[in-house]
Design an enzyme around this catalytic site. Structure first.
Site, short mmCIF file in Angstrom:
data_model
loop_
_atom_site.label_atom_id
_atom_site.label_comp_id
_atom_site.label_asym_id
_atom_site.label_seq_id
_atom_site.Cartn_x
_atom_site.Cartn_y
_atom_site.Cartn_z
N TYR A 1 25.80 -14.98 56.07
CA TYR A 1 27.38 -15.77 56.11
C TYR A 1 27.18 -16.97 55.36
O TYR A 1 26.62 -17.94 55.91
CB TYR A 1 28.26 -15.87 57.31
CG TYR A 1 28.39 -14.81 58.23
CD1 TYR A 1 28.44 -13.31 57.61
CD2 TYR A 1 28.69 -14.98 59.54
CE1 TYR A 1 28.73 -12.28 58.03
CE2 TYR A 1 29.20 -13.66 60.33
CZ TYR A 1 29.26 -12.34 59.64
OH TYR A 1 29.35 -11.18 60.29
N HIS B 1 22.37 -6.12 61.81
CA HIS B 1 23.69 -6.42 61.06
C HIS B 1 24.23 -5.01 60.66
O HIS B 1 25.54 -4.72 60.60
CB HIS B 1 23.63 -7.60 59.86
CG HIS B 1 24.87 -8.02 59.66
ND1 HIS B 1 24.89 -9.39 58.99
CD2 HIS B 1 26.13 -7.60 59.90
CE1 HIS B 1 26.40 -9.77 58.93
NE2 HIS B 1 27.17 -8.87 59.43
N PHE C 1 46.02 -8.56 59.67
CA PHE C 1 47.35 -7.69 59.41
C PHE C 1 48.10 -7.64 60.50
O PHE C 1 49.22 -7.56 60.42
CB PHE C 1 46.94 -6.51 58.80
CG PHE C 1 48.01 -5.78 58.32
CD1 PHE C 1 48.87 -5.89 57.28
CD2 PHE C 1 48.68 -4.58 59.21
CE1 PHE C 1 50.05 -5.35 56.86
CE2 PHE C 1 50.01 -4.13 59.00
CZ PHE C 1 50.70 -4.28 57.76
N LEU C 2 47.57 -7.35 61.79
CA LEU C 2 48.24 -7.21 63.14
C LEU C 2 48.96 -8.42 63.56
O LEU C 2 49.54 -8.14 64.68
CB LEU C 2 47.37 -6.45 64.09
CG LEU C 2 46.80 -5.20 63.77
CD1 LEU C 2 45.83 -4.69 64.70
CD2 LEU C 2 47.98 -4.20 63.38
N SER D 1 36.87 -7.87 63.82
CA SER D 1 38.27 -7.64 62.81
C SER D 1 38.96 -6.82 63.91
O SER D 1 39.92 -5.93 63.67
CB SER D 1 38.01 -6.69 61.71
OG SER D 1 37.19 -7.34 60.82
N PRO D 2 39.20 -7.56 65.08
CA PRO D 2 40.33 -6.94 66.23
C PRO D 2 41.72 -6.94 65.68
O PRO D 2 42.54 -6.19 66.41
CB PRO D 2 40.03 -7.84 67.40
CG PRO D 2 39.66 -9.00 66.78
CD PRO D 2 38.94 -8.84 65.72
#
Length: 332
Positions: A57, A133, A217-218, A211-212
């Site tokens: 990262y 990873h 988006f959620l 990405s929960p």
């Protein structure tokens, strides 16, 4: 103080962790260093004790800067935190493609070099949770696990895990050196790893859910006309953010909003409470660069859904039309 959870047999972490990738990578221009350090440290003050980073990262100028930011931010509280970082993956910078293709490399010599670099950048003498990873198809899981066992024996790491794990790889690795957690993509829009849950339960392995909220988006905060810079922001290529997807996912967003209204919560909190209330060994690691979102995400740990409410949501998701989502199927 946030509620705590246990990954594996003995790694105690906050029920919601902080995914630190976005401070230097993937979602728009990197955060200025001093502000990134301040925000990561602020997360600790808000109850986060679990912080997730990786050697890959970074930025073009500093490919590993995220670990440095996390190390600086938590230097004075590192004995009260759990830091996860990762090895075995790099970007193909020469391809010219967006998103950049990923290249897996888990050769023992590469792992050895990676762990030393991560220890130095994090400013620590050991890594709390060291994730592979991505699975390297050219290296057997037993080989990777043997290196992890050696690193644990040497005191350089205390626990290890696998990101985007499958059952066969997990079982083979776990038989050599017990795995503490897998880190897989998991959300209401990406449930393809749920068949792995019985195996996690059997082996006493935790799930760190990245990405929960389906890359944000959620949260219900993105509508038609949303545009991202393709040169710096991966969301520009994610199918859930298209105008067509907003229409296609209207029922999903309404489901979240309705439950949020009923619980006095937000859609983002419901999307994480749904998984937190499924199993005590699931820990989501949403990423954000905004302090108010950190507070909101931490609050998901206090939202209680009954087993029946979770089943109702699952049933609705099972029968709901929704768009494709980035990372919605396992990597081959």
């Amino acid at each position: 103080m946030m509620q705590m959870r246990t990954l594996g047999t003995d790694l105690n972490v906050s029920a919601v962790g902080l995914g630190c990738m976005g401070f230097s990578h993937a979602y728009g221009a990197p955060t200025e260093e001093a502000e990134a350090v301040r925000l990561i440290r602020r997360a600790f003050d808000l109850g986060y004790t679990f912080f997730d980073t990786a050697e890959m990262y970074g930025t073009a100028a500093d490919p590993h800067v995220n670990e440095t930011l996390v190390g600086k931010a938590l230097a004075d509280v590192k004995n009260h935190t759990v830091i996860a970082t990762k090895f075995g993956l790099r970007f193909d910078q020469e391809s010219g493609k967006v998103p950049l293709p990923l290249v897996a490399d888990s050769r023992p010599e590469t792992i050895r070099k990676s762990v030393e670099g991560s220890l130095k950048r994090l400013g620590t003498d050991h890594i709390d949770l060291y994730f592979q990873h991505r699975i390297d198809p050219n290296v057997e899981p037993e080989t990777v696990a043997e290196v992890m066992a050696d690193l644990i024996q040497e005191g350089k790491i205390t626990h290890w895990g696998i990101s985007e794990a499958n059952e066969d790889y997990l079982r083979r690795a776990h038989a050599v050196c017990p795995v503490t957690a897998v880190q897989n993509r998991y959300s209401m829009m990406a449930r393809h790893y749920e068949p792995l849950f019985p195996i996690l339960e059997e082996l006493d392995v935790g799930l760190v859910a990245f990405s929960p909220m389906a890359n944000g988006f959620l949260t219900g905060q993105y509508g038609k006309g949303q545009r991202f810079d393709a040169a710096t922001d991966y969301r520009a290529a994610m199918p859930q953010f298209t105008d067509k997807a907003v229409d296609q996912n209207a029922a999903l967003l309404k489901l979240l909003a309705d439950m949020a209204a009923e619980k006095g919560a937000t859609s983002a909190q419901i999307s994480m409470a749904w998984m937190l209330c499924k199993h005590p060994w699931i820990v989501p690691i949403p990423g954000t660069r905004k302090e108010d979102r950190m507070k909101e995400n931490a609050g998901a740990a206090s939202v209680f859904l009954t087993p029946n409410e979770v089943r109702v949501l699952d049933d609705a998701l099972d029968h709901m039309d929704m768009s494709a989502v980035f990372g919605g199927t396992p990597l081959k």
